[in-house]
Write a protein that holds these residues in place. Structure first.
Motif, PDB file in Angstrom:
ATOM      1  N   ALA A   4       0.819  -1.209   0.000  1.00  0.00           N
ATOM      2  CA  ALA A   4       0.000   0.000   0.000  1.00  0.00           C
ATOM      3  C   ALA A   4       0.854   1.261   0.000  1.00  0.00           C
ATOM      4  CB  ALA A   4      -0.923  -0.010   1.220  1.00  0.00           C
ATOM      5  N   ALA A  42      -3.179   7.788 -10.040  1.00  0.00           N
ATOM      6  CA  ALA A  42      -3.933   6.709  -9.405  1.00  0.00           C
ATOM      7  C   ALA A  42      -4.998   6.201 -10.363  1.00  0.00           C
ATOM      8  CB  ALA A  42      -4.575   7.189  -8.107  1.00  0.00           C
ATOM      9  N   LEU A  46      -5.844   3.517  -6.626  1.00  0.00           N
ATOM     10  CA  LEU A  46      -4.601   2.761  -6.434  1.00  0.00           C
ATOM     11  C   LEU A  46      -3.433   3.530  -7.029  1.00  0.00           C
ATOM     12  CD1 LEU A  46      -3.410  -0.053  -5.489  1.00  0.00           C
ATOM     13  CD2 LEU A  46      -3.584  -0.721  -7.906  1.00  0.00           C
ATOM     14  N   VAL A  48      -0.294   4.342  -9.022  1.00  0.00           N
ATOM     15  CA  VAL A  48       0.342   3.621 -10.119  1.00  0.00           C
ATOM     16  C   VAL A  48       1.346   4.518 -10.831  1.00  0.00           C
ATOM     17  CG1 VAL A  48      -1.688   2.143 -10.519  1.00  0.00           C
ATOM     18  CG2 VAL A  48      -1.409   4.264 -11.835  1.00  0.00           C
ATOM     19  N   VAL A 245      -7.103  -3.826 -11.059  1.00  0.00           N
ATOM     20  CA  VAL A 245      -7.027  -2.788 -10.028  1.00  0.00           C
ATOM     21  C   VAL A 245      -8.118  -3.002  -8.990  1.00  0.00           C
ATOM     22  CG1 VAL A 245      -7.359  -0.318  -9.598  1.00  0.00           C
ATOM     23  CG2 VAL A 245      -5.858  -1.081 -11.453  1.00  0.00           C
ATOM     24  N   ARG A 246      -9.332  -3.337  -9.448  1.00  0.00           N
ATOM     25  CA  ARG A 246     -10.419  -3.604  -8.499  1.00  0.00           C
ATOM     26  C   ARG A 246     -10.081  -4.805  -7.616  1.00  0.00           C
ATOM     27  NH1 ARG A 246     -13.883  -1.576 -12.674  1.00  0.00           N
ATOM     28  NH2 ARG A 246     -13.917  -3.580 -13.753  1.00  0.00           N
ATOM     29  N   CYS A 248      -7.087  -5.830  -6.769  1.00  0.00           N
ATOM     30  CA  CYS A 248      -6.045  -5.429  -5.816  1.00  0.00           C
ATOM     31  C   CYS A 248      -6.625  -4.610  -4.667  1.00  0.00           C
ATOM     32  CB  CYS A 248      -4.967  -4.617  -6.532  1.00  0.00           C
ATOM     33  SG  CYS A 248      -3.989  -5.570  -7.706  1.00  0.00           S
ATOM     34  N   GLN A 249      -7.689  -3.869  -4.939  1.00  0.00           N
ATOM     35  CA  GLN A 249      -8.312  -3.052  -3.910  1.00  0.00           C
ATOM     36  C   GLN A 249      -9.264  -3.859  -3.023  1.00  0.00           C
ATOM     37  OE1 GLN A 249      -6.751  -0.310  -3.671  1.00  0.00           O
ATOM     38  NE2 GLN A 249      -7.735   1.326  -4.828  1.00  0.00           N
TER      39      GLN A 249
END
Length: 255
Positions: A4, A42, A46, A48, A245-246, A248-249
């Motif tokens: 994070a 982001a 997230l 990036v 990405v979703r 990972c979140q």
């Protein structure tokens, strides 16, 4: 899987393979470094860094090292295209690499064929958690997508990299047969993955990649490749990366 505190690097060789992602960046900032453009921001919250590796193993290694040293990324994910060489890998499918080998690495007889000198390693594995997340992102993100009248299949396996655009049946057969002779069963060929994997391995950084199959690395590859990159690769990348990405979140333990 992804720290994070450190941004995720999303890497591609060509602009078309990453088309649209920069436009989706929140708080986008462009940084020029090592003769390249890097975009910080982001995606869906997230952090990036987006970058283009350019083509070939040396260019990809340079970009990867810059992402680690200059931008402090915590993981690298590569999205792009490749030639399919696995028996059941068809144009329009996707391959998530579980390992990466350099098909043009040959320091024999000093070292065994394909072994990276002074490392004792031949194939470098992808980060298992990142690879699983990419597989999930492919399955979910490509729902409803069709190419040439069929839904894309998601494959997992070995990817072979080399500093050649492989585009002939005889050349492909020679590369694949020799790899098999030494115990390697490649699903796809491309020009960057093994180099990025080696850099990430050296730095102890997670790495994984997904490749859309643009051609069969045969005599028509030079014609199939640019059309697929232009019309299909960017659509795949946007869908897969958005779902990745979703994932990972998401805190659910579904990976």
């Amino acid at each position: 899987m992804i720290s994070a505190a450190r941004p995720l690097a999303i890497l591609s060789a060509l602009a078309e393979e990453q088309a649209g992602l920069v436009d989706q960046l929140q708080g986008a900032q462009r940084v020029t470094h090592a003769g390249r453009e890097f975009w910080q921001g982001a995606l869906d919250g997230l952090p990036v860094v987006l970058a283009l590796s350019r083509i070939g193993k040396v260019a990809a290694a340079t970009t990867s090292a810059a992402l680690i040293e200059r931008f402090g990324v915590g993981a690298i994910v590569f999205t792009g295209v490749a030639g399919g060489v696995g028996r059941n890998v068809q144009v329009g499918d996707v391959v998530v690499g579980t390992g990466y080998v350099q098909h043009d690495m040959d320091a024999s007889p000093l070292f065994p064929r394909y072994q990276i000198p002074l490392t004792g390693q031949t194939a470098i594995g992808a980060d298992a958690a990142l690879a699983r997340a990419l597989v999930f992102a492919c399955v979910v993100g490509l729902q409803g997508v069709q190419h040439a009248g069929r839904a894309p299949m998601v494959h997992q396996g070995l990817v072979a990299s080399g500093d050649r655009f492989v585009n002939g049946q005889e050349e492909t057969a020679r590369i694949v047969d020799t790899l098999r002779l030494h115990g390697h069963e490649p699903l796809a060929v491309e020009m960057e993955g093994a180099a990025v994997a080696q850099v990430c391995h050296d730095y102890g950084l997670p790495f994984a990649a997904v490749r859309a199959i643009s051609d069969r690395a045969d005599d028509t590859a030079h014609a199939d490749f640019p059309v697929f990159v232009r019309d299909v690769a960017s659509v795949y990348a946007r869908r897969i990366i958005a779902e990745f990405v979703r994932t990972c979140q998401d805190s659910q333990p579904r990976l």
